[in-house]
Design a protein around this motif. Structure first.
Motif, PDB file in Angstrom:
ATOM      1  N   LEU A 193      23.218 -37.793  31.834  1.00  0.00           N
ATOM      2  CA  LEU A 193      22.461 -38.981  32.217  1.00  0.00           C
ATOM      3  C   LEU A 193      21.445 -39.377  31.151  1.00  0.00           C
ATOM      4  N   LYS A 194      20.782 -38.387  30.546  1.00  0.00           N
ATOM      5  CA  LYS A 194      19.827 -38.684  29.476  1.00  0.00           C
ATOM      6  C   LYS A 194      20.524 -39.330  28.284  1.00  0.00           C
ATOM      7  N   GLN A 195      21.675 -38.802  27.924  1.00  0.00           N
ATOM      8  CA  GLN A 195      22.421 -39.334  26.794  1.00  0.00           C
ATOM      9  C   GLN A 195      22.895 -40.760  27.093  1.00  0.00           C
ATOM     10  N   GLN A 196      23.336 -40.994  28.316  1.00  0.00           N
ATOM     11  CA  GLN A 196      23.789 -42.315  28.702  1.00  0.00           C
ATOM     12  C   GLN A 196      22.630 -43.309  28.718  1.00  0.00           C
ATOM     13  N   GLN A 197      21.465 -42.850  29.179  1.00  0.00           N
ATOM     14  CA  GLN A 197      20.296 -43.709  29.221  1.00  0.00           C
ATOM     15  C   GLN A 197      19.859 -44.102  27.809  1.00  0.00           C
ATOM     16  N   SER A 198      19.875 -43.159  26.876  1.00  0.00           N
ATOM     17  CA  SER A 198      19.473 -43.491  25.509  1.00  0.00           C
ATOM     18  C   SER A 198      20.464 -44.475  24.877  1.00  0.00           C
ATOM     19  N   GLY A 199      21.736 -44.357  25.201  1.00  0.00           N
ATOM     20  CA  GLY A 199      22.729 -45.298  24.703  1.00  0.00           C
ATOM     21  C   GLY A 199      22.522 -46.693  25.261  1.00  0.00           C
ATOM     22  N   MET A 200      22.183 -46.773  26.536  1.00  0.00           N
ATOM     23  CA  MET A 200      21.924 -48.075  27.157  1.00  0.00           C
ATOM     24  C   MET A 200      20.656 -48.715  26.595  1.00  0.00           C
ATOM     25  N   GLU A 201      19.635 -47.898  26.297  1.00  0.00           N
ATOM     26  CA  GLU A 201      18.414 -48.426  25.699  1.00  0.00           C
ATOM     27  C   GLU A 201      18.699 -49.007  24.315  1.00  0.00           C
ATOM     28  N   ALA A 202      19.518 -48.322  23.543  1.00  0.00           N
ATOM     29  CA  ALA A 202      19.871 -48.827  22.212  1.00  0.00           C
ATOM     30  C   ALA A 202      20.662 -50.128  22.324  1.00  0.00           C
ATOM     31  N   LEU A 203      21.562 -50.199  23.297  1.00  0.00           N
ATOM     32  CA  LEU A 203      22.344 -51.413  23.498  1.00  0.00           C
ATOM     33  C   LEU A 203      21.449 -52.571  23.933  1.00  0.00           C
ATOM     34  N   THR A 229      18.223 -52.918  23.260  1.00  0.00           N
ATOM     35  CA  THR A 229      17.405 -53.311  22.111  1.00  0.00           C
ATOM     36  C   THR A 229      18.219 -54.169  21.145  1.00  0.00           C
ATOM     37  N   THR A 230      19.470 -53.826  20.946  1.00  0.00           N
ATOM     38  CA  THR A 230      20.334 -54.610  20.070  1.00  0.00           C
ATOM     39  C   THR A 230      20.543 -56.007  20.636  1.00  0.00           C
ATOM     40  N   GLY A 231      20.709 -56.110  21.948  1.00  0.00           N
ATOM     41  CA  GLY A 231      20.854 -57.419  22.581  1.00  0.00           C
ATOM     42  C   GLY A 231      19.609 -58.265  22.431  1.00  0.00           C
ATOM     43  N   VAL A 232      18.447 -57.641  22.541  1.00  0.00           N
ATOM     44  CA  VAL A 232      17.187 -58.370  22.381  1.00  0.00           C
ATOM     45  C   VAL A 232      17.035 -58.863  20.950  1.00  0.00           C
ATOM     46  N   ILE A 233      17.481 -58.075  19.996  1.00  0.00           N
ATOM     47  CA  ILE A 233      17.409 -58.499  18.593  1.00  0.00           C
ATOM     48  C   ILE A 233      18.229 -59.779  18.396  1.00  0.00           C
ATOM     49  N   ILE A 283      12.707 -70.447  12.780  1.00  0.00           N
ATOM     50  CA  ILE A 283      13.568 -69.530  12.019  1.00  0.00           C
ATOM     51  C   ILE A 283      12.739 -68.365  11.485  1.00  0.00           C
ATOM     52  N   ALA A 284      11.561 -68.676  10.942  1.00  0.00           N
ATOM     53  CA  ALA A 284      10.691 -67.612  10.422  1.00  0.00           C
ATOM     54  C   ALA A 284      10.244 -66.681  11.543  1.00  0.00           C
ATOM     55  N   ALA A 285       9.905 -67.237  12.706  1.00  0.00           N
ATOM     56  CA  ALA A 285       9.481 -66.409  13.836  1.00  0.00           C
ATOM     57  C   ALA A 285      10.630 -65.544  14.331  1.00  0.00           C
ATOM     58  N   GLY A 286      11.839 -66.102  14.357  1.00  0.00           N
ATOM     59  CA  GLY A 286      13.002 -65.325  14.785  1.00  0.00           C
ATOM     60  C   GLY A 286      13.264 -64.146  13.864  1.00  0.00           C
ATOM     61  N   PHE A 287      13.208 -64.377  12.561  1.00  0.00           N
ATOM     62  CA  PHE A 287      13.421 -63.288  11.612  1.00  0.00           C
ATOM     63  C   PHE A 287      12.297 -62.256  11.669  1.00  0.00           C
ATOM     64  N   LEU A 288      11.072 -62.723  11.893  1.00  0.00           N
ATOM     65  CA  LEU A 288       9.954 -61.776  12.033  1.00  0.00           C
ATOM     66  C   LEU A 288      10.151 -60.892  13.260  1.00  0.00           C
ATOM     67  N   ASN A 289      10.585 -61.475  14.364  1.00  0.00           N
ATOM     68  CA  ASN A 289      10.848 -60.681  15.568  1.00  0.00           C
ATOM     69  C   ASN A 289      11.983 -59.685  15.355  1.00  0.00           C
ATOM     70  N   VAL A 290      13.022 -60.118  14.655  1.00  0.00           N
ATOM     71  CA  VAL A 290      14.132 -59.208  14.354  1.00  0.00           C
ATOM     72  C   VAL A 290      13.646 -58.048  13.485  1.00  0.00           C
ATOM     73  N   THR A 343      13.679 -54.181  14.692  1.00  0.00           N
ATOM     74  CA  THR A 343      14.451 -53.220  13.907  1.00  0.00           C
ATOM     75  C   THR A 343      13.574 -52.053  13.464  1.00  0.00           C
ATOM     76  N   GLN A 344      12.352 -52.335  13.024  1.00  0.00           N
ATOM     77  CA  GLN A 344      11.442 -51.262  12.624  1.00  0.00           C
ATOM     78  C   GLN A 344      11.117 -50.356  13.806  1.00  0.00           C
ATOM     79  N   HIS A 345      10.902 -50.940  14.980  1.00  0.00           N
ATOM     80  CA  HIS A 345      10.619 -50.152  16.184  1.00  0.00           C
ATOM     81  C   HIS A 345      11.812 -49.266  16.534  1.00  0.00           C
ATOM     82  N   LEU A 346      13.018 -49.828  16.453  1.00  0.00           N
ATOM     83  CA  LEU A 346      14.224 -49.063  16.759  1.00  0.00           C
ATOM     84  C   LEU A 346      14.421 -47.927  15.761  1.00  0.00           C
ATOM     85  N   LEU A 347      14.170 -48.181  14.476  1.00  0.00           N
ATOM     86  CA  LEU A 347      14.323 -47.134  13.467  1.00  0.00           C
ATOM     87  C   LEU A 347      13.324 -46.002  13.666  1.00  0.00           C
ATOM     88  N   LYS A 348      12.076 -46.339  14.039  1.00  0.00           N
ATOM     89  CA  LYS A 348      11.082 -45.296  14.321  1.00  0.00           C
ATOM     90  C   LYS A 348      11.492 -44.463  15.525  1.00  0.00           C
TER      91      LYS A 348
END
Length: 128
Positions: free
Chosen positions: A7-17, A19-23, A60-67, A71-76
């Motif tokens: 369940l923990k592994q599945q939850q971490s996979g769903m969180e990554a998915l 976050t990718t959707g939000v990006i 466009i600039a705001a969208g790229f800044l959010n991305v 991405t930095q948050h996900l990498l950390k």
């Protein structure tokens, strides 16, 4: 592998998915909102395409800044998980054990000659 680990592994996979959707959503929503604001201002002020163009570029600039921020948050987060798996960092649900503070407390207790103080109460409370 227990059910809890799965369940923990599945939850971490769903969180990554998620976050990718939000990006992806941030990449699209910034320019759309910018264009909509510019369109409304152009209609209201009668300025032609200038507000649309300026706010589209801002969107466009705001969208790229959010991305970039997402991405930095996900990498950390991924780096912290990898460090935890390798044993470099204790899990977040365990209290940190600082050897220096433990040694300092022991030295202070020995120097002051306390046998019945706060340090003694801490040791007594820790026992089952």
């Amino acid at each position: 592998m227990s059910f809890k680990d799965i369940l923990k592994q599945q939850q971490s996979g769903m969180e990554a998915l998620a976050t990718t959707g939000v990006i992806g959503l941030h990449l699209v929503s910034g320019p759309l909102v910018g264009f909509a604001i510019g369109y409304g201002l152009d209609y209201w002020l009668g300025t032609g395409p200038w507000c649309k163009l300026c706010f589209l570029l801002l969107g466009i600039a705001a969208g790229f800044l959010n991305v970039y921020r997402d991405t930095q948050h996900l990498l950390k987060k991924i780096a912290a998980e990898d460090a935890r798996r390798k044993g470099l960092v204790p899990p977040p649900d365990t209290p940190p054990t600082d050897e220096a503070s433990t040694a300092r407390r022991t030295a202070e207790t020995q120097q002051s000659g306390e046998t019945d103080g706060r340090a003694g109460a801490e040791n007594h409370d820790a026992q089952p």
